[in-house]
Motif scaffolding. Structure first.
Motif, PDB file in Angstrom:
ATOM      1  N   GLN A 148       0.857  -1.185   0.000  1.00 60.13           N
ATOM      2  CA  GLN A 148       0.000   0.000   0.000  1.00 60.13           C
ATOM      3  C   GLN A 148       0.886   1.225   0.000  1.00 60.13           C
ATOM      4  O   GLN A 148       1.984   1.214   0.551  1.00 60.13           O
ATOM      5  N   ASP A 149       0.428   2.308  -0.648  1.00 63.24           N
ATOM      6  CA  ASP A 149       1.313   3.465  -0.820  1.00 63.24           C
ATOM      7  C   ASP A 149       1.358   4.387   0.395  1.00 63.24           C
ATOM      8  O   ASP A 149       2.206   5.263   0.480  1.00 63.24           O
ATOM      9  N   ILE A 150       0.442   4.211   1.363  1.00 63.49           N
ATOM     10  CA  ILE A 150       0.563   4.892   2.658  1.00 63.49           C
ATOM     11  C   ILE A 150       0.743   3.792   3.700  1.00 63.49           C
ATOM     12  O   ILE A 150      -0.116   2.929   3.864  1.00 63.49           O
ATOM     13  N   ALA A 151       1.869   3.819   4.372  1.00 60.84           N
ATOM     14  CA  ALA A 151       2.225   2.722   5.277  1.00 60.84           C
ATOM     15  C   ALA A 151       1.209   2.551   6.400  1.00 60.84           C
ATOM     16  O   ALA A 151       0.624   3.519   6.887  1.00 60.84           O
ATOM     17  N   ALA A 152       0.997   1.309   6.784  1.00 63.08           N
ATOM     18  CA  ALA A 152       0.101   1.006   7.904  1.00 63.08           C
ATOM     19  C   ALA A 152       0.587   1.712   9.166  1.00 63.08           C
ATOM     20  O   ALA A 152       1.784   1.762   9.433  1.00 63.08           O
ATOM     21  N   GLY A 153      -0.355   2.285   9.914  1.00 63.50           N
ATOM     22  CA  GLY A 153      -0.012   2.993  11.137  1.00 63.50           C
ATOM     23  C   GLY A 153       0.251   4.468  10.939  1.00 63.50           C
ATOM     24  O   GLY A 153       0.368   5.213  11.909  1.00 63.50           O
ATOM     25  N   SER A 154       0.342   4.908   9.659  1.00 65.35           N
ATOM     26  CA  SER A 154       0.542   6.334   9.393  1.00 65.35           C
ATOM     27  C   SER A 154      -0.701   7.117   9.801  1.00 65.35           C
ATOM     28  O   SER A 154      -1.823   6.614   9.739  1.00 65.35           O
ATOM     29  N   SER A 155      -0.509   8.367  10.193  1.00 63.73           N
ATOM     30  CA  SER A 155      -1.613   9.239  10.586  1.00 63.73           C
ATOM     31  C   SER A 155      -1.928  10.180   9.435  1.00 63.73           C
ATOM     32  O   SER A 155      -1.058  10.929   8.984  1.00 63.73           O
ATOM     33  N   VAL A 156      -3.155  10.121   8.923  1.00 66.66           N
ATOM     34  CA  VAL A 156      -3.547  10.932   7.765  1.00 66.66           C
ATOM     35  C   VAL A 156      -4.892  11.599   8.033  1.00 66.66           C
ATOM     36  O   VAL A 156      -5.586  11.295   8.992  1.00 66.66           O
ATOM     37  N   ASP A 157      -5.276  12.512   7.123  1.00 72.60           N
ATOM     38  CA  ASP A 157      -6.574  13.162   7.232  1.00 72.60           C
ATOM     39  C   ASP A 157      -7.695  12.201   6.857  1.00 72.60           C
ATOM     40  O   ASP A 157      -7.500  11.265   6.071  1.00 72.60           O
ATOM     41  N   LYS A 158      -8.839  12.444   7.406  1.00 70.38           N
ATOM     42  CA  LYS A 158     -10.045  11.694   7.047  1.00 70.38           C
ATOM     43  C   LYS A 158     -10.271  11.805   5.538  1.00 70.38           C
ATOM     44  O   LYS A 158     -10.002  12.831   4.931  1.00 70.38           O
ATOM     45  N   ASP A 159     -10.754  10.708   4.907  1.00 71.57           N
ATOM     46  CA  ASP A 159     -11.047  10.636   3.467  1.00 71.57           C
ATOM     47  C   ASP A 159      -9.791  10.651   2.592  1.00 71.57           C
ATOM     48  O   ASP A 159      -9.882  10.905   1.394  1.00 71.57           O
ATOM     49  N   SER A 160      -8.612  10.394   3.191  1.00 68.94           N
ATOM     50  CA  SER A 160      -7.401  10.271   2.372  1.00 68.94           C
ATOM     51  C   SER A 160      -7.494   9.033   1.489  1.00 68.94           C
ATOM     52  O   SER A 160      -8.154   8.050   1.827  1.00 68.94           O
ATOM     53  N   VAL A 161      -6.805   9.079   0.333  1.00 75.36           N
ATOM     54  CA  VAL A 161      -6.839   7.995  -0.648  1.00 75.36           C
ATOM     55  C   VAL A 161      -5.625   7.087  -0.458  1.00 75.36           C
ATOM     56  O   VAL A 161      -4.493   7.561  -0.361  1.00 75.36           O
ATOM     57  N   VAL A 162      -5.869   5.782  -0.396  1.00 70.70           N
ATOM     58  CA  VAL A 162      -4.796   4.787  -0.255  1.00 70.70           C
ATOM     59  C   VAL A 162      -4.788   3.905  -1.500  1.00 70.70           C
ATOM     60  O   VAL A 162      -5.785   3.245  -1.810  1.00 70.70           O
ATOM     61  N   ASN A 163      -3.687   3.915  -2.236  1.00 74.88           N
ATOM     62  CA  ASN A 163      -3.534   3.063  -3.411  1.00 74.88           C
ATOM     63  C   ASN A 163      -2.907   1.731  -2.997  1.00 74.88           C
ATOM     64  O   ASN A 163      -2.091   1.686  -2.069  1.00 74.88           O
ATOM     65  N   ILE A 164      -3.269   0.664  -3.708  1.00 78.18           N
ATOM     66  CA  ILE A 164      -2.733  -0.656  -3.354  1.00 78.18           C
ATOM     67  C   ILE A 164      -2.218  -1.372  -4.591  1.00 78.18           C
ATOM     68  O   ILE A 164      -2.630  -1.080  -5.718  1.00 78.18           O
ATOM     69  N   ILE A 165      -1.301  -2.323  -4.349  1.00 78.86           N
ATOM     70  CA  ILE A 165      -0.823  -3.233  -5.402  1.00 78.86           C
ATOM     71  C   ILE A 165      -1.255  -4.635  -5.002  1.00 78.86           C
ATOM     72  O   ILE A 165      -1.023  -5.064  -3.871  1.00 78.86           O
ATOM     73  N   VAL A 166      -1.896  -5.313  -5.939  1.00 80.09           N
ATOM     74  CA  VAL A 166      -2.496  -6.623  -5.664  1.00 80.09           C
ATOM     75  C   VAL A 166      -1.767  -7.701  -6.460  1.00 80.09           C
ATOM     76  O   VAL A 166      -1.368  -7.479  -7.610  1.00 80.09           O
TER      77      VAL A 166
END
Length: 238
Positions: A148-166
């Motif tokens: 995932q492009d935002i690491a787990a446990g990171s603190s971000v704003d509500k409604d932020s977009v997280v991209n993934i590689i499957v």
């Protein structure tokens, strides 16, 4: 004796009353002698800049509270009282409300989940799934989140977009991916390298408590396409 004490008590009361009224008259005169100044606008400014601007204009600042605000960065003035543009006497305290920024959300760990499960996890955390890319993988089964492009446990704003590689599953014939050899024996890496015609560059590291010839690190990382590479590097416990 009692008469003298009573007279002394009366005198002290009179002195106290005179002092009280004199003090109020002096303080009132001092206050009224202060000139009136137009209050500057500090809304939308950082707390540091607001303090500096108000101080230069002859005012003090007092924080009246903080509020979450998705649209205003943390530390920026949301409101002030009295309002900007009012004509007030120098020395007055200006009360301000400061933004705490948007509500911060912790990003869940999506690696190893299916796309559907990852989407549910993000929605539950008030986050949004963005681009879903696919990549061949030896580590994860098809349809499983690899990264995932935002690491787990990171603190971000509500409604932020997280991209993934499957994972798109194992590669087709002719495509060679780098296996994950970390914590495995050199013999396993050697068999793979001989089968694929790839040379191993080996370096040793002394690590106490670990048996020898165990892979500690590798380059490139697992699931990298090494079809056109002539060699890969392994760091072993010595």
């Amino acid at each position: 004796m009692l008469e003298r004490l009573f007279k002394l008590f009366i005198i002290l009361i009179i002195i106290g009353i005179v002092f009280y009224f004199a003090f109020n008259i002096i303080m009132g005169a001092l206050v009224h002698n202060k000139k009136e100044v137009v209050l500057p606008n500090v809304v939308g400014k950082s707390i540091y800049n607001a303090v500096e601007e108000l101080s230069n204009a002859g005012f003090g600042l007092k924080k009246d509270g903080e509020e979450l605000n998705q649209n205003v960065p943390a530390g920026v003035i949301l409101r002030q009282n009295p309002s900007a543009g009012m004509s007030v006497r120098e020395g007055k305290l200006v009360r301000v409300t400061i933004s705490q920024g948007g509500e911060m959300i912790y990003v869940p760990n999506l690696v190893g989940q299916t796309v559907r499960s990852a989407d549910i996890s993000l929605r539950y955390s008030t986050l949004v799934m963005g681009e879903v890319s696919k990549k061949y993988s030896l580590k994860m089964g098809k349809g499983t989140v690899l990264s995932q492009d935002i690491a787990a446990g990171s603190s971000v704003d509500k409604d932020s977009v997280v991209n993934i590689i499957v994972s798109d599953g194992p590669p087709p014939e002719g495509v060679v991916l780098m296996p994950d050899f970390v914590n495995k024996n050199l013999e396993e890496a050697g068999i793979w390298a001989a089968h694929c015609g790839i040379a191993l560059n080996i370096a040793g590291e002394k690590i106490s408590g670990i048996r020898t010839n165990i892979v500690l690190r590798q380059l490139p990382e697992a699931d990298t396409d090494v079809t056109d590479l002539e060699s890969v590097s392994l760091w072993l416990s010595a």
